[in-house]
Design an enzyme around this catalytic site. Structure first.
Site, short mmCIF file in Angstrom:
data_model
loop_
_atom_site.label_atom_id
_atom_site.label_comp_id
_atom_site.label_asym_id
_atom_site.label_seq_id
_atom_site.Cartn_x
_atom_site.Cartn_y
_atom_site.Cartn_z
CG ASP A 123 44.25 17.68 9.33
OD1 ASP A 123 44.87 18.37 8.50
OD2 ASP A 123 43.45 18.16 10.16
CG ASN A 161 42.13 18.57 -4.98
OD1 ASN A 161 41.83 19.42 -5.79
ND2 ASN A 161 41.25 18.03 -4.13
CE1 TYR A 194 41.54 28.87 -2.18
CE2 TYR A 194 41.68 30.43 -3.99
CZ TYR A 194 41.51 29.15 -3.54
OH TYR A 194 41.33 28.12 -4.44
CE LYS A 232 44.47 26.83 -3.79
NZ LYS A 232 44.74 25.39 -3.71
N1 LIG Z 1 36.04 24.74 -6.88
C1 LIG Z 1 36.63 25.75 -7.45
O1 LIG Z 1 35.97 26.58 -8.08
C2 LIG Z 1 38.13 25.91 -7.38
C3 LIG Z 1 38.74 26.88 -8.20
C4 LIG Z 1 40.13 27.02 -8.14
C5 LIG Z 1 40.89 26.21 -7.31
N2 LIG Z 1 40.26 25.29 -6.51
C6 LIG Z 1 41.12 24.45 -5.65
O2 LIG Z 1 40.84 23.10 -5.91
C7 LIG Z 1 40.99 22.33 -4.71
C8 LIG Z 1 39.72 21.54 -4.43
O3 LIG Z 1 38.64 22.45 -4.38
P1 LIG Z 1 37.14 21.97 -4.19
O4 LIG Z 1 36.27 22.98 -4.83
O5 LIG Z 1 36.99 20.55 -4.58
O6 LIG Z 1 37.02 22.15 -2.61
P2 LIG Z 1 36.02 21.44 -1.55
O7 LIG Z 1 34.79 20.97 -2.24
O8 LIG Z 1 35.90 22.41 -0.44
O9 LIG Z 1 36.82 20.15 -1.09
C9 LIG Z 1 38.05 20.28 -0.45
C10 LIG Z 1 38.42 18.94 0.12
O10 LIG Z 1 39.69 19.09 0.80
C11 LIG Z 1 39.58 18.48 2.07
N3 LIG Z 1 40.53 19.09 3.01
C12 LIG Z 1 40.59 20.38 3.38
N4 LIG Z 1 41.60 20.57 4.24
C13 LIG Z 1 42.18 19.35 4.43
C14 LIG Z 1 43.25 18.89 5.19
N5 LIG Z 1 43.95 19.69 6.00
N6 LIG Z 1 43.60 17.59 5.12
C15 LIG Z 1 42.92 16.74 4.33
N7 LIG Z 1 41.87 17.12 3.57
C16 LIG Z 1 41.50 18.42 3.63
C17 LIG Z 1 38.16 18.70 2.48
O11 LIG Z 1 37.81 17.80 3.50
P3 LIG Z 1 36.64 18.18 4.55
O12 LIG Z 1 35.41 18.31 3.73
O13 LIG Z 1 36.61 17.02 5.46
O14 LIG Z 1 37.05 19.47 5.20
C18 LIG Z 1 37.43 18.45 1.16
O15 LIG Z 1 37.21 17.09 0.95
C19 LIG Z 1 41.35 23.31 -3.60
O16 LIG Z 1 42.76 23.33 -3.43
C20 LIG Z 1 40.87 24.64 -4.16
O17 LIG Z 1 41.58 25.73 -3.62
C21 LIG Z 1 38.91 25.13 -6.52
#
Ligand SMILES: NC(=O)c1ccc[n+]([C@@H]2O[C@H](COP(=O)([O-])OP(=O)(O)OC[C@H]3O[C@@H](n4cnc5c(N)ncnc54)[C@H](OP(=O)(O)O)[C@@H]3O)[C@@H](O)[C@H]2O)c1
Length: 258
Positions: free
Chosen positions: A68, A95, A161, A165
């Protein structure tokens, strides 16, 4: 003699946080495909084990490390575990993240604080531990921070959010400037609308009535594939980017231009 491949990551080792699903899982697999050893780190152990298992099944080298990022000791332990497994640590993709779609009028102090803790303070602590490790070891590394174009564009219901960022972008510039003397580089990637949304809001941009509103605002006319974040990640982590630090790269199909 064949020239060494540009962007070569063979024999390098990296951590990817939040790698149990979504963007992190894609980047972990992509880095392994580029020849690197990868620590697949995230909160849900079974997700990390699945991603690491898939990488190993494809001939890559990966370990799963449940952690975590909000816990300082667990950030330090992740670094130690990676070094123990691979004998080196060359970089990290920080990430992990959480989302919150909430009107600012309805957002509580606790929710705002939770967003900053999960998306910004934990980024600082993870980076600080990496920095301490590399400075002590006397061998520098490269960090890629996962930002978003919500760091500088105002979207509906993304106050907490977006602010988290925005902090990531400034953290990138700040650490890059402070740590260049140690040879440590820090850069950021800012995805826009992607084909897979974050946990909790999966599929919300896929409804036809939503797509009709969003797609005309994206010059590329489509959402980005997660794979399209890999090239920039490999570049920032590779020696080809040795003189590149403190930069934010938007990968959003031009959304932030218009
Ligand atoms: N997808 C998009 O459209 C998008 C666009 C712009 C930016 N982003 C950024 O890209 C990154 C990844 O996004 P994503 O879409 O892949 O998100 P996601 O599918 O929600 O996956 C996020 C991952 O981070 C893990 N996580 C969250 N909090 C944590 C913590 N405190 N310690 C360790 N692991 C943690 C989650 O684990 P659990 O599942 O166990 O909670 C999950 O595996 C994020 O920073 C997000 O803000 C995403």
């Amino acid at each position: 003699m064949a020239a060494a491949s540009l962007f070569d990551l063979k024999d390098r080792a990296f951590i990817v946080t939040g790698a149990g699903r979504g963007i992190g899982a894609e980047l972990a697999a992509g880095l392994a495909g580029a020849g690197a050893s990868v620590a697949v780190a995230g909160r849900t152990a079974v997700d990390c084990e699945t991603v690491a298992g898939d990488i190993a099944a494809s001939g890559g080298r990966a370990i799963a490390v449940p952690f975590d990022a909000r816990d300082e000791a667990q950030c330090a332990a992740l670094i130690g575990r990676t070094n123990q497994a691979f004998g080196r640590l060359d970089g990290a993709v920080v990430n992990h993240g959480i989302g919150l779609h909430r009107d600012a009028l309805e957002t509580t102090r606790a929710e705002f604080a939770e967003m900053l803790d999960g998306n910004l303070t934990s980024y600082f602590v993870m980076c600080r531990e990496l920095g301490r490790y590399w400075v002590t070891a006397g061998s520098p590394g490269s960090i890629v921070l996962m930002s978003s174009n919500a760091s500088f564009l105002a979207y509906d219901e993304l106050a907490a959010y977006g602010v988290s960022k925005a902090g990531v972008d400034q953290l990138c510039r700040q650490l890059a400037a402070e740590w260049a003397k140690h040879g440590i580089r820090v850069n950021a990637i800012g995805p826009g609308y992607m084909t897979a949304s974050m946990k909790g809001i999966e599929g919300i941009y896929d409804a036809p009535e939503v797509k009709t509103k969003i797609l005309p605002k994206i010059p590329a006319g489509r959402y980005g594939a997660l794979r399209e974040l890999l090239g920039a990640t490999v570049y920032f982590l590779s020696d080809e980017a040795a003189y590149t630090t403190g930069q934010y790269l938007a990968i959003d199909g031009g959304y932030s231009l218009v």
